[in-house]
Design a protein around this motif. Sequence first.
Motif, PDB file in Angstrom:
ATOM      1  N   SER A 153     -61.658   7.549 -36.406  1.00 12.88           N
ATOM      2  CA  SER A 153     -61.254   7.795 -35.033  1.00 12.88           C
ATOM      3  C   SER A 153     -62.268   8.653 -34.278  1.00 12.88           C
ATOM      4  O   SER A 153     -62.591   8.360 -33.134  1.00 12.88           O
ATOM      5  CB  SER A 153     -59.890   8.482 -35.034  1.00 12.88           C
ATOM      6  N   ASN A 154     -62.766   9.709 -34.917  1.00 14.16           N
ATOM      7  CA  ASN A 154     -63.661  10.623 -34.210  1.00 14.16           C
ATOM      8  C   ASN A 154     -64.401  11.492 -35.226  1.00 14.16           C
ATOM      9  O   ASN A 154     -63.949  12.572 -35.595  1.00 14.16           O
ATOM     10  CB  ASN A 154     -62.850  11.497 -33.251  1.00 14.16           C
TER      11      ASN A 154
ATOM     12  N   LYS B  97     -59.159   8.162 -41.972  1.00 18.03           N
ATOM     13  CA  LYS B  97     -58.767   7.638 -40.654  1.00 18.03           C
ATOM     14  C   LYS B  97     -59.302   8.530 -39.543  1.00 18.03           C
ATOM     15  O   LYS B  97     -59.685   8.049 -38.477  1.00 18.03           O
ATOM     16  CB  LYS B  97     -57.244   7.548 -40.547  1.00 18.03           C
ATOM     17  N   GLY B  98     -59.325   9.832 -39.802  1.00 16.45           N
ATOM     18  CA  GLY B  98     -59.880  10.759 -38.826  1.00 16.45           C
ATOM     19  C   GLY B  98     -61.359  10.488 -38.586  1.00 16.45           C
ATOM     20  O   GLY B  98     -61.842  10.528 -37.457  1.00 16.45           O
TER      21      GLY B  98
END
Lengths: 252, 382
Positions: free
Chosen positions: B213-214, B209-210
Amino acid sequence: MAEAEENTVLHIADIHKSFGGLHALSDVDLQVKEGTTHAIIGPNGAGKSTLLNVVIGRLIPDTGAVVFDGEVITGKTPHEINQAGVARVFQTPEIFSDLTVFDNVIVPILSKRDGSYKFNPMAKLSAQKEAHDEAMKLIADFGLKADDPSGSLSRGDKRRLELAMCLSQHPRLLLLDEPTAGMSRHDTNSTIELLKKIKEGGMTKVIIEHDMHVVFSLADRISVLAEGRIIADGTPEEVKANPVVQEAYLGG
Amino acid sequence: MTKKVLESELFIMLLFAGAVLTMPLWLAPIGAGYPDLMQKFAIFGLFAIGYNVLFGLTGYLSFGHAAFLGVGSYAAVWSFKLLSMNVLPAIFFSMIFSGIFAYMIGFVSLRRSGIYFSILTLAFAQMSYNLAYSVLTPITNGETGLQLTLNDPRILDAASSNGGALPSPTLFGLKMSGFEGFYFCAVLLIIGFFIALKISRSPFGLVLKGIKSNQTRMKFTGFNTRPYLITAFVISGMYAGLAGSLMAVTDPLAGAERMQWTASGEVVLMTILGGVGTLVGPVLGAGIIKYFENIFSAFNDRSLHEVLAFLPDGMENIVVTLVRPFVGEGWHLTLGVLFMLVIIFLPGGIMQGIDRIFGKSKKKKAAEAAAATARMGEEQHG
């Protein structure tokens, strides 16, 4: 190449970097001592951010080397350099804006704990007790709320969150790219207090800053960069008194 | 406290398993309670769950997942031909081969991100499709498709191919047709869902997920993102392989058309329709698309007239004329309209609609959606 002096954590040795015909950095040689706060100042376009990008592995210099903790890190990937102990706060906060504050802070803690890759798809995130407690403590220290979606934080809080994320890794070297840009005077002062507190912990910091108030309240040593060259280097008093600097940057 | 219970793994699994296993009961009133269709729900549900591990968690949009579906089917049929009619070795080899195949494609495709990644996966899948039709005919049997024959060696249970009829896949003697077949797929769907749930709640899942996100921040936070992405790609490829093998279990035949880009596009639609990154969403999306495909496509002029017989004659003809393009061969039109409505009004898919109905943290979702939109905009530039 100048020899590394004692207690040098970061040695930026004779770095040269050009983009096409533009010499962004020329013969930059800089030594950062253990436990100090080293400020790099200079007008816009002086090459300050380029210099940080060279240190963290985002850019590869044309010549010269970056030595961190006695080891050449030039040419290493950003994650290897981070795992070696270098963390960076960006000019515009780089956070995980669709995750919660808690997730934002626990990710770097997991990186520190597990290294650059770990396959543990069956482990429970909520069962990582130590990492969880550490994240909660840090979030409380920074006055943030764990369940807040980080994307809707104010700009100042985003910066604070990014700083918390970097500190959660206990880096040996922390690079700060204009940590107070765009902050109100009040937020700026609280950030200065925060950074002073970190300083007592003995962490080495390199800080790029435009705000002279911030620079002179924090820095032990200042290097002045102009047109890709270091034009002065010394204690805050020496730099303030330097006529070249006054002409080039402080505006007399 | 209640929130904790509602979000506990045990509760979610009980609810999901209960809903899946009782499908014959609650799907019967809408005409979908027959095993063949429900088996499709389960198979495509698995395909979409696996796809969501990649797309939902990391944000990497693959347009080539049908290739792994095809590889899974071929591997399963070969296992039926060479080893045994038992479904377990077939599933095992399907997952192994699709995993290896996914590793190879992922290794190359994941050198790029965003649209370039999507194009690379699409190119690989179309290459596989065309190869399966042409050069690889000895393995795939080209246009005819790979089928069972009476001369297959089947070294582990050669004795069972008796009586001159083609054998059918079994689970230690249990025939894999009708409700047995459905329940077999349903159990695998529940296991697959459980694994996806564990992944999304693990530290590994958080790293994925990280990355979504970025990714820049992930790199400067000390994560080597590439192996994470490759792992996620292989996992989702193996899910696709599993789904492919279950298709072969239902009907021991594998054709190249299973690898075509339309099949890859379908799983993207399923995931988006249900809700990207949600756990149940992809399963719902898969169910809805397969339901439309089977139910709406079955209508023709006569059945429409029968359904609308209660209307006055003139009115009936008008309504039939209006509705006709949306059913039968035109069911794609209905699906298209539904898809547009969902994307416009519920960008988070059907799951967002369900969240809204139950009023679950509206503000939080809105903030997340806004952040996601902003991020997509940034990615376009970066």
